[in-house]
Each structure stands twice: as structure tokens, then as C-alpha cells.
Design a protein around this motif. Structure first.
Motif, PDB file in Angstrom:
ATOM      1  N   GLU A 430     -10.925  -2.794 -29.281  1.00 43.55           N
ATOM      2  CA  GLU A 430     -10.051  -3.168 -29.711  1.00 43.55           C
ATOM      3  C   GLU A 430     -10.397  -4.685 -29.890  1.00 43.55           C
ATOM      4  OE1 GLU A 430      -6.230  -4.437 -27.157  1.00 43.55           O
ATOM      5  OE2 GLU A 430      -7.871  -2.441 -26.483  1.00 43.55           O
ATOM      6  N   SER A 431     -11.182  -6.062 -28.924  1.00 48.37           N
ATOM      7  CA  SER A 431     -11.186  -7.264 -29.412  1.00 48.37           C
ATOM      8  C   SER A 431     -12.033  -6.912 -31.073  1.00 48.37           C
ATOM      9  CB  SER A 431     -12.609  -8.090 -28.588  1.00 48.37           C
ATOM     10  OG  SER A 431     -13.813  -7.298 -28.456  1.00 48.37           O
ATOM     11  N   TRP A 432     -12.617  -6.190 -31.747  1.00 46.50           N
ATOM     12  CA  TRP A 432     -13.277  -6.124 -32.626  1.00 46.50           C
ATOM     13  C   TRP A 432     -12.302  -5.736 -33.890  1.00 46.50           C
ATOM     14  CZ3 TRP A 432     -14.437  -2.232 -36.379  1.00 46.50           C
ATOM     15  CH2 TRP A 432     -15.499  -2.544 -37.416  1.00 46.50           C
ATOM     16  N   LEU A 433     -11.237  -5.095 -33.441  1.00 47.46           N
ATOM     17  CA  LEU A 433     -10.295  -4.764 -34.526  1.00 47.46           C
ATOM     18  C   LEU A 433      -9.099  -5.812 -34.712  1.00 47.46           C
ATOM     19  CD1 LEU A 433      -9.153  -1.366 -33.103  1.00 47.46           C
ATOM     20  CD2 LEU A 433     -10.127  -1.449 -35.215  1.00 47.46           C
ATOM     21  N   LYS A 434      -8.560  -6.844 -33.775  1.00 45.41           N
ATOM     22  CA  LYS A 434      -8.199  -7.218 -33.560  1.00 45.41           C
ATOM     23  C   LYS A 434      -8.734  -9.155 -33.964  1.00 45.41           C
ATOM     24  CE  LYS A 434      -4.590  -5.917 -30.375  1.00 45.41           C
ATOM     25  NZ  LYS A 434      -4.008  -6.222 -28.920  1.00 45.41           N
ATOM     26  N   SER A 435      -9.678  -8.855 -34.008  1.00 44.12           N
ATOM     27  CA  SER A 435      -9.967 -10.357 -34.486  1.00 44.12           C
ATOM     28  C   SER A 435     -11.005 -10.341 -36.261  1.00 44.12           C
ATOM     29  CB  SER A 435     -12.080 -10.631 -33.832  1.00 44.12           C
ATOM     30  OG  SER A 435     -11.962 -10.526 -33.614  1.00 44.12           O
ATOM     31  N   HIS A 436     -11.454  -8.752 -36.570  1.00 45.66           N
ATOM     32  CA  HIS A 436     -11.797  -8.207 -38.380  1.00 45.66           C
ATOM     33  C   HIS A 436     -10.575  -8.880 -39.201  1.00 45.66           C
ATOM     34  CE1 HIS A 436     -14.020  -6.506 -41.136  1.00 45.66           C
ATOM     35  NE2 HIS A 436     -15.404  -7.300 -40.477  1.00 45.66           N
ATOM     36  N   PRO A 437     -10.933  -9.382 -40.121  1.00 49.52           N
ATOM     37  CA  PRO A 437     -10.078  -9.998 -41.132  1.00 49.52           C
ATOM     38  C   PRO A 437      -9.785  -8.692 -41.915  1.00 49.52           C
ATOM     39  CG  PRO A 437     -11.931 -11.230 -41.353  1.00 49.52           C
ATOM     40  CD  PRO A 437     -12.117 -10.596 -39.828  1.00 49.52           C
ATOM     41  N   TYR A 438     -10.510  -7.715 -41.767  1.00 53.50           N
ATOM     42  CA  TYR A 438     -10.139  -6.180 -42.407  1.00 53.50           C
ATOM     43  C   TYR A 438      -9.167  -5.432 -41.587  1.00 53.50           C
ATOM     44  CZ  TYR A 438     -13.012  -7.608 -46.069  1.00 53.50           C
ATOM     45  OH  TYR A 438     -13.978  -8.529 -47.079  1.00 53.50           O
ATOM     46  N   PHE A 439      -9.502  -5.152 -40.307  1.00 60.31           N
ATOM     47  CA  PHE A 439      -8.518  -4.826 -39.390  1.00 60.31           C
ATOM     48  C   PHE A 439      -7.469  -4.743 -38.302  1.00 60.31           C
ATOM     49  CE2 PHE A 439     -13.023  -3.028 -40.207  1.00 60.31           C
ATOM     50  CZ  PHE A 439     -12.661  -1.635 -39.838  1.00 60.31           C
ATOM     51  N   LYS A 440      -7.347  -6.816 -38.067  1.00 61.05           N
ATOM     52  CA  LYS A 440      -6.857  -6.872 -37.314  1.00 61.05           C
ATOM     53  C   LYS A 440      -4.767  -6.749 -37.388  1.00 61.05           C
ATOM     54  CE  LYS A 440      -6.386 -11.664 -39.860  1.00 61.05           C
ATOM     55  NZ  LYS A 440      -7.123 -13.056 -39.458  1.00 61.05           N
ATOM     56  N   TYR A 441      -5.235  -6.928 -39.040  1.00 61.43           N
ATOM     57  CA  TYR A 441      -3.448  -6.431 -39.559  1.00 61.43           C
ATOM     58  C   TYR A 441      -2.487  -4.729 -39.305  1.00 61.43           C
ATOM     59  CZ  TYR A 441      -3.363 -11.249 -41.727  1.00 61.43           C
ATOM     60  OH  TYR A 441      -4.425 -12.806 -41.993  1.00 61.43           O
ATOM     61  N   TYR A 442      -4.167  -4.332 -38.888  1.00 68.42           N
ATOM     62  CA  TYR A 442      -3.445  -2.782 -38.420  1.00 68.42           C
ATOM     63  C   TYR A 442      -4.474  -2.006 -36.550  1.00 68.42           C
ATOM     64  CZ  TYR A 442      -2.568  -2.779 -43.762  1.00 68.42           C
ATOM     65  OH  TYR A 442      -3.096  -2.236 -44.551  1.00 68.42           O
ATOM     66  N   ALA A 443      -4.663  -3.652 -36.142  1.00 66.90           N
ATOM     67  CA  ALA A 443      -5.087  -3.142 -35.352  1.00 66.90           C
ATOM     68  C   ALA A 443      -4.703  -2.548 -34.558  1.00 66.90           C
ATOM     69  CB  ALA A 443      -5.482  -4.149 -34.695  1.00 66.90           C
ATOM     70  N   ASP A 444      -3.145  -2.566 -34.263  1.00 71.85           N
ATOM     71  CA  ASP A 444      -2.102  -1.470 -32.745  1.00 71.85           C
ATOM     72  C   ASP A 444      -2.421  -0.485 -33.979  1.00 71.85           C
ATOM     73  OD1 ASP A 444      -2.052  -4.041 -31.449  1.00 71.85           O
ATOM     74  OD2 ASP A 444      -0.144  -4.635 -32.252  1.00 71.85           O
TER      75      ASP A 444
END
Length: 478
Positions: A430-444
């Protein structure tokens, strides 16, 4: 010769005609007077008004028209035909009258009858407007089309008082005002966190709890505002920021290539984080950190933590065999300068960029190649956030970079992607998803999707992600 008609014959013809007329007139008169008077037929509405006007007055008290049966409607002065029409109209509008305004529209109730009943109706004057359409439009525009029904409760919240959401069951959340589907999703999210919401901050991150509902619930939640440093670890991987919330650490000079598990723990990392750093060094980097950038790329070391460690890092290849001794903390009055693995006697030589990996090139080497400090910093910063470049296109697209010089660098230096961290969508931390530029906007969306469904193939199609964003994401997916 003159023809003459006898007088007697003419007289008989006249008398016969007169008698016939008398009989005909008498018959017509008798036929009309024998029938009762009939008026022209009334229209349906006229007949209803007539029935309303002819019904007798009744004594009225306050009543809810939704609670009346057929006989009670008749007792109010309506005919059976009117009652049948009223009950049919009530079923058409959903089984209940929602307001006086809606009740008034029933065409079986005349205006006069409505004015008579209106003071006694236990109904609001106007129905509350539904926000379902606006919620759908808002959900659709933000890419949440499939989930709009689960994010907008049909009724308001009924909060009994302060409560612990960790102890709530599905029925408890339903009684609170959520739908059954929402309640199930909330409990799935709690289980994903390890069986507890931990804090109000984590409770707020539940994807199906809207901002408005959270504001209503927050004063009543028996949870701390934020999670403490050691109270929560992600299901798949510990938080990158957990080290910041621990007590202050006294740093000393250390060689990351000789530091063992206890040594990394002494630097403020948890046991799991320390083990990941060691695995990253031994497996991904084949036994040693070659540069500061190698250390910064380890995704359990945040940018802030790296800046704290940087002044104390000593890269010395001669110490690779001394990994069994932990580094005891030693108080240092001033941060030591960074010491390179090169011996003091070696003179700096020019970089051979044809052999310099684009994912390992340093800030100084970028300056040497011709980039200004702003472009070099953007290059290093974007690369660290991504965990490494996967394609040359990413380098050219880096913000604030000199594109012409970047294309020249790409044409000169090789790009190795062997050590880039990649994950399956269903297992990514989850931390990687929320910090990665390509994934953070879709993390939730990703987090909610994968705790509710197991089919990864349908994700991009179901979530309506833009093609360009999908293309970028797939670069870092297994």
C-alpha cells in the motif's frame, strides 16, 4: 266532359288523415312521457366531483394517509370507485405518499376535498429532493461509476453516541445508516488493515466512507487521531514513514555494506525494514551498495530518512567481509563528510558515459555531462520516486529537464532495468502504491478493488483508467 269527385268521398279522406295524425301525435306523446328524464353522461372527473360534493360531511382528526385501509377511506367520505383509484395511485408512487403535494395530485381527489383534508394530513408539504442523480454524475466524472451505489447511502446516519468501530458487526453498521453492501466493504477494509482501524486517520481512508459521513462520525469514534509508529504495519509491507515516528536516534558513521540486522535496527528501522534493506543489498545489488543512489532507491528508506543517514554513510569495499558486527551508536558533534570508496590517492577521472547505467548515474555525473543543477536534481528526484526508469521515454518526459540533452544522454548511455522493483497489482504494498507517481492517484481504487475482487485482468477495464495512465502503470507491474 267534367270529372267530379263525390263530396262524401273527399270528406272520408280528410277524416282518415286527421285521425291518423291524432294517433301518431298521441303515440309520440305517450312514449316520451313514459320514460324518465335522462341527463347527458358526465365525464369521469365530473362524476368524481359530484360524488365528493354529494358525500356527507365527516368529523376529521389528524391522520397519515399511508396508514388508511379501504374502509377508512370510505369513512372519510369517498366512494368505492374513488378509494380504488386512490389506492392504485399510492402503489404507483412507490407504496406511500411522500408529501401533501404528491397526495394532492391524485386525480380522484377534487380540489375541494383536498382543501378539506389538507389541515389534517400528517405529511410534509414537499418531498425532500434526492441527491442520487447528482451523486451518480459526481461518481461517474471521477471514475467511480461502478461504485457509486456503494459510496452514497440512501438514508442519513443515525449515530447513537460514542462507539468503537472495531467492535461493530455488519448489522451495527447497517443500523448506523450504511447499506448492507457498504457494511460488508467496511469490514473487509478493517480485515485488510489487520482486524483494526487503528486510528481515525485510517478509518477515514476507507474508500466507501464519504468526506461528509466521516465529518459526522469523527466526533463519536473511540479511536486515536493518528496511529503511533509501532502500532500499525501494512498487511504486505511496513510503512515507509514508520521510522519517523520512533524516538530520536543517535547516528554514527557506518558502512551500509557491512551493517547487519541489528545495525540497521540501531539506525531506527524496524526488524522487517532492516531485513528488506539487507535482502535488497544482497539479492538485488548482488552483495553491496555501489553508490548513495543505490541506498536512496531502497523503497523502505524514505527521502527524509536518507537525508538523515547521508552524512554518516561510508562506502568502503574493504569492509565487505565484516558484516557480523553491529554498529554501536556513537555521538558525533558534527556530521562527517561523505567518503567515497576511492582511495585518497586516486585522481578524479572523466566518466565513460557509454558504460554508465542511466539508473545509476549520479548528480555529479549529470552535471559533468552538461545538465544544470535544476535538470540534474529533477532527473534524480523523479528516478528515485519511480524506483528507477524502465523506458527512455520517462527520462525525456522528466519535468524541468533539458530534452535535447536528455535525448543525447539516452543515445549515449545504456539503461538497465534488472533491479527495478515491480509488483503484481494484487500484491503491491500500500505504501508503494500511495507514493509511486503512476499509482498514487488510483491507490484507493486499487486497494478497494483488490479486497473486494480477485480478478486482476478486469481491473483496468472496470476502473475506467485513462489509456496513458494504464500504459505507465504496466511498466511497473509483473
Amino acid at each position: 266532359m267534367r270529372f267530379s269527385v263525390p263530396l262524401s268521398a273527399a270528406k272520408n279522406y280528410f277524416l282518415g288523415f286527421a285521425v291518423a295524425c291524432i294517433f301518431l301525435g298521441s303515440g309520440l306523446y305517450f312514449f316520451n312521457t313514459d320514460k324518465t328524464d335522462e341527463k347527458a353522461p358526465l365525464t369521469f372527473l365530473e362524476s368524481l366531483e359530484t360524488e365528493n360534493l354529494t358525500t356527507k360531511k365527516v368529523s376529521l382528526t389528524k391522520f397519515n394517509p399511508n396508514d388508511l385501509d379501504e374502509q377508512q377511506w370510505i369513512n372519510l367520505g369517498f366512494s368505492e370507485r374513488q378509494v380504488a383509484t386512490i389506492l392504485k395511485y399510492k402503489s404507483v408512487v412507490g407504496g406511500n405518499f411522500s408529501s401533501k403535494e404528491q397526495f394532492r395530485k391524485c386525480y380522484a381527489i377534487s380540489e375541494e376535498k383536498y382543501m378539506e383534508l389538507e389541515p389534517y394530513l400528517l405529511l410534509p408539504d414537499h418531498a425532500k429532493k434526492s441527491n442520487s442523480y447528482q451523486n451518480y454524475v459526481r461518481s461517474y466524472s471521477s471514475g467511480r461509476t461502478y461504485y457509486s451505489a456503494a459510496t452514497s447511502p440512501k438514508k442519513g446516519l443515525s449515530i447513537p453516541g460514542k462507539f468503537d468501530p472495531d467492535a461493530y458487526s455488519i448489522n451495527d453498521f447497517i443500523n448506523l445508516g450504511f447499506t448492507e453492501k457498504q457494511a460488508i466493504s467496511i469490514l473487509k477494509y478493517k480485515n485488510y488493515l489487520g482486524g483494526s482501524f487503528i486510528s481515525k486517520e485510517k478509518f477515514k481512508e476507507c474508500y466507501i466512507i464519504s468526506e461528509e459521513n466521516y465529518r459526522k462520525l469523527a466526533p463519536y469514534l473511540l479511536l486515536p487521531e493518528t496511529a503511533s509508529g509501532n502500532s500499525f504495519e501494512k498487511k504486505t509491507f511496513p510503512s515507509q514513514t514508520s521510522s519517523h515516528e520512533k524516538p530520536a536516534v543517535t547516528y554514527s558513521q557506518f558502512d551500509p555494506n557491512t551493517t547487519n540486522l541489528e545495525g540497521w535496527k540501531n539506525l531506527g528501522f524496524s526488524e522487517k525494514q532492516a531485513q528488506v534493506i539487507i535482502n535488497y543489498r544482497d539479492k538485488n545489488l548482488k552483495g553491496s551498495f555501489k553508490s548513495l543512489e543505490d541506498i536512496a532507491r531502497c523503497f523502505v528508506i524514505s527521502a527524509e530518512k536518507f537525508e538523515q543517514l547521508k552524512p554518516y554513510i561510508i562506502l568502503n569495499s574493504q569492509n565487505l567481509n565484516n558484516r557480523n558486527l553491529p554498529n554501536p551508536p556513537v555521538t558525533i558533534n558534527s556530521p562527517p563528510p561523505y567518503q567515497n570508496a576511492k582511495s585518497p590517492g586516486n585522481d578524479e577521472t572523466k566518466t565513460d558515459f557509454t558504460k554508465t547505467d542511466l539508473n545509476k548515474i549520479t548528480f555529479k555525473q549529470l552535471i559533468e555531462f552538461g545538465f544544470d543543477e535544476k535538470s540534474a536534481a529533477s532527473y534524480i528526484g523523479f528516478r528515485n520516486k519511480l524506483g528507477g526508469f524502465v523506458s527512455a521515454r520517462q527520462i525525456v518526459d522528466t519535468y524541468n529537464i533539458d530534452r535535447d540533452l536528455a535525448e543525447k544522454l539516452i543515445a549515449t548511455a545504456p539503461l538497465s532495468t534488472d533491479n527495478i522493483p515491480k509488483y503484481a497489482l494484487m500484491d503491491a504494498p500500500e505504501s508503494w502504491l500511495k507514493s509511486h507517481p503512476y499509482f498514487k492517484y488510483y491507490a484507493d481504487k486499487i486497494i478497494y478493488y483488490r479486497i473486494s475482487y480477485s480478478d486482476e485482468k478486469k481491473f483496468f477495464r472496470t476502473m475506467n483508467i485513462k489509456p496513458e495512465a494504464e500504459q505507465n502503470m504496466r511498466l511497473y507491474l509483473k
